[in-house]
Motif scaffolding. Structure first.
Motif, mmCIF file in Angstrom:
data_model
loop_
_atom_site.group_PDB
_atom_site.id
_atom_site.type_symbol
_atom_site.label_atom_id
_atom_site.label_comp_id
_atom_site.label_asym_id
_atom_site.label_seq_id
_atom_site.Cartn_x
_atom_site.Cartn_y
_atom_site.Cartn_z
ATOM 1 N N UNK A 1 0.837 -1.194 0.000
ATOM 2 C CA UNK A 1 0.000 0.000 0.000
ATOM 3 C C UNK A 1 0.877 1.250 0.000
ATOM 4 N N UNK A 2 0.324 2.333 -0.534
ATOM 5 C CA UNK A 2 1.007 3.625 -0.458
ATOM 6 C C UNK A 2 0.762 4.240 0.908
ATOM 7 N N UNK A 3 1.807 4.790 1.498
ATOM 8 C CA UNK A 3 1.653 5.483 2.780
ATOM 9 C C UNK A 3 0.817 6.733 2.554
ATOM 10 N N UNK A 4 0.244 7.271 3.613
ATOM 11 C CA UNK A 4 -0.788 8.291 3.463
ATOM 12 C C UNK A 4 -0.326 9.493 2.643
ATOM 13 N N UNK A 5 0.902 9.924 2.809
ATOM 14 C CA UNK A 5 1.377 11.103 2.070
ATOM 15 C C UNK A 5 1.502 10.842 0.572
ATOM 16 N N UNK A 6 1.624 9.579 0.174
ATOM 17 C CA UNK A 6 1.782 9.227 -1.236
ATOM 18 C C UNK A 6 0.505 8.660 -1.843
ATOM 19 N N UNK A 7 -0.548 8.500 -1.045
ATOM 20 C CA UNK A 7 -1.787 7.911 -1.525
ATOM 21 C C UNK A 7 -2.573 8.915 -2.375
#
Length: 266
Positions: A131-137
């Motif tokens: 999954x992408x971490x929140x800053x990269x989502x």
């Protein structure tokens, strides 16, 4: 976006005596009708008020959804099944009105509360790596005409980012993938108390499992509507975080039914 709704206020009950609570559900939390997770939260809020021991923490609850609950006045009937030294068990029946105006049981919840005790602190699970971490989502609220995140009032209450999975509502869609979907959710109206996230803020974001199954049909013609028949949650630890990763997997689907599970990580 409209001003965010307050889950705590919208699911609070007025005590009527005899274990009965009146809860007036607004339309802020609707898909077609109020989210099953939100109605579960409403029932559990009444259960927590009735068991009335703040030292006992909610650790598990199972909800059986019986009938459609509409955005209107509901009545929760709470029965405390057990009051032990370290555990309480509570059952709640939440009633609403059907299309003919007759009172019907919308759902039933069985919940267990426990007092913290001494014991090992073991972590047997690890966060998902795909999954992408929140800053990269990716922001889920794009301009796609059929984007569910902009169509349904439920999603107006959240900031939402896609950590894994596609956006089938965009022109051209995307290729079907494995039956898993990951989104980061943050309540626009924070649901913290005493510095920690209210545990009753978790059922609404747990009840989003059909998104995982939809991933496998993203580039086909199959469409479905999948209300929950039952939902079980386990609360394992508190958190002070606002952004929460909701990682959904569909284990099996056949004969018109499906089973899925969710992990919620801070």
């Amino acid at each position: 976006l409209p001003a965010p709704a307050d889950l705590r206020a919208d699911t609070a009950g007025v005590a009527l005596g005899g274990g009965r609570y009146q809860i007036d559900l607004p339309m802020h939390w609707n898909y077609l009708h109020p989210s099953g997770g939100v109605t579960m939260t409403a029932a559990l809020r009444a259960a927590t008020a009735e068991q009335a021991d703040p030292a006992l923490h909610l650790v598990s609850a199972t909800t059986t959804f019986c009938e459609v609950i509409r955005a209107e006045r509901t009545i929760a009937q709470v029965n405390v099944l057990r009051r032990g030294g370290s555990t309480a068990q509570v059952r709640v029946s939440l009633s609403s009105r059907d299309e003919r105006g007759q009172a019907v049981t919308g759902l039933e919840v069985a919940a267990t509360y426990c007092r913290e005790r001494s014991g090992p602190d073991m972590r047997g699970a690890r966060p998902p790596r795909d999954v992408a971490w929140v800053d990269d989502a990716v922001d889920a609220k794009d301009a796609g005409a059929s984007n569910p995140h902009t169509r349904f009032a439920f999603y107006d209450q959240f900031d939402c980012r896609i950590g894994a999975g596609g956006r089938a509502w965009l022109d051209g869609g995307h290729r079907a993938g494995p039956p898993r979907y990951a989104r980061w959710f943050r309540y626009r109206q924070p649901q913290h108390r005493d510095g920690e996230l209210d545990p009753l803020a978790l059922p609404p974001i747990a009840d989003v499992m059909p998104s995982a199954l939809a991933e496998t049909f993203a580039d086909g013609d199959y469409r479905f509507y999948a209300p929950s028949l039952d939902l079980t949650l386990h609360w394992v630890a508190p958190t002070a975080r606002e952004w929460l990763l909701v990682y959904t997997r569909c284990r099996r689907a056949r004969a018109g039914w499906a089973s899925a599970d969710v992990e919620i990580w801070d």
